[in-house]
Design a protein around this motif. Sequence first.
Motif, mmCIF file in Angstrom:
data_model
loop_
_atom_site.group_PDB
_atom_site.id
_atom_site.type_symbol
_atom_site.label_atom_id
_atom_site.label_comp_id
_atom_site.label_asym_id
_atom_site.label_seq_id
_atom_site.Cartn_x
_atom_site.Cartn_y
_atom_site.Cartn_z
ATOM 1 N N GLU A 1 0.829 -1.208 0.000
ATOM 2 C CA GLU A 1 0.000 0.000 0.000
ATOM 3 C C GLU A 1 0.866 1.261 0.000
ATOM 4 N N ALA B 1 3.025 1.507 -3.268
ATOM 5 C CA ALA B 1 2.187 1.819 -4.437
ATOM 6 C C ALA B 1 1.945 3.322 -4.546
ATOM 7 N N GLY C 1 -2.770 0.413 -4.542
ATOM 8 C CA GLY C 1 -2.179 -0.724 -3.854
ATOM 9 C C GLY C 1 -2.641 -2.049 -4.427
ATOM 10 N N ARG D 1 -0.270 -5.083 -5.760
ATOM 11 C CA ARG D 1 -0.414 -6.452 -5.222
ATOM 12 C C ARG D 1 -0.684 -7.448 -6.345
#
Length: 157
Positions: free
Chosen positions: A19, A22, A29, A33
Amino acid sequence: MNVADAVRAVVRDYPGGAEALAVRLGMPGAVLRSKINTRCTTHHLRLDEAVAISELTGDPRILRAFAAETGRIVLDAPCEADGEPSDMAVLELVAAVWAGHGELGGVIHRALADGVLTAAEYELIKEATANTQTRLASLLRRLAGMVEPVQPGGVEA
């Protein structure tokens, strides 16, 4: 460690995880991921994004994994030498190179003394070798700073 594992580890180990990283990469995020999830077939990490992750985190694991997968090695770049190149600075670097060779020889000697080379001993040898190579690169960089430029007409200054 392969490149995919290295990317996941670097992102996971970043303070705040995917998070937080990113945000610095300018993406959601969830997208980051997905890009580091090997089971995801719709999102893929681009090379420039892997470079950005390495730069933002200061973590060399992605680069080292890439190098290892292609049979290469990565050395830390020697720091720029402070001040003007001098004979004493070169002598100090030569002494550091000699010390590194001694360190490397000692590590290899200790590792092979019992006739068995363990994975941990091999890692110590790799580390000592990289340290010696870095010292040599520093010496070359210092000497490069001492090279006299060639004057017009081919005469060295």
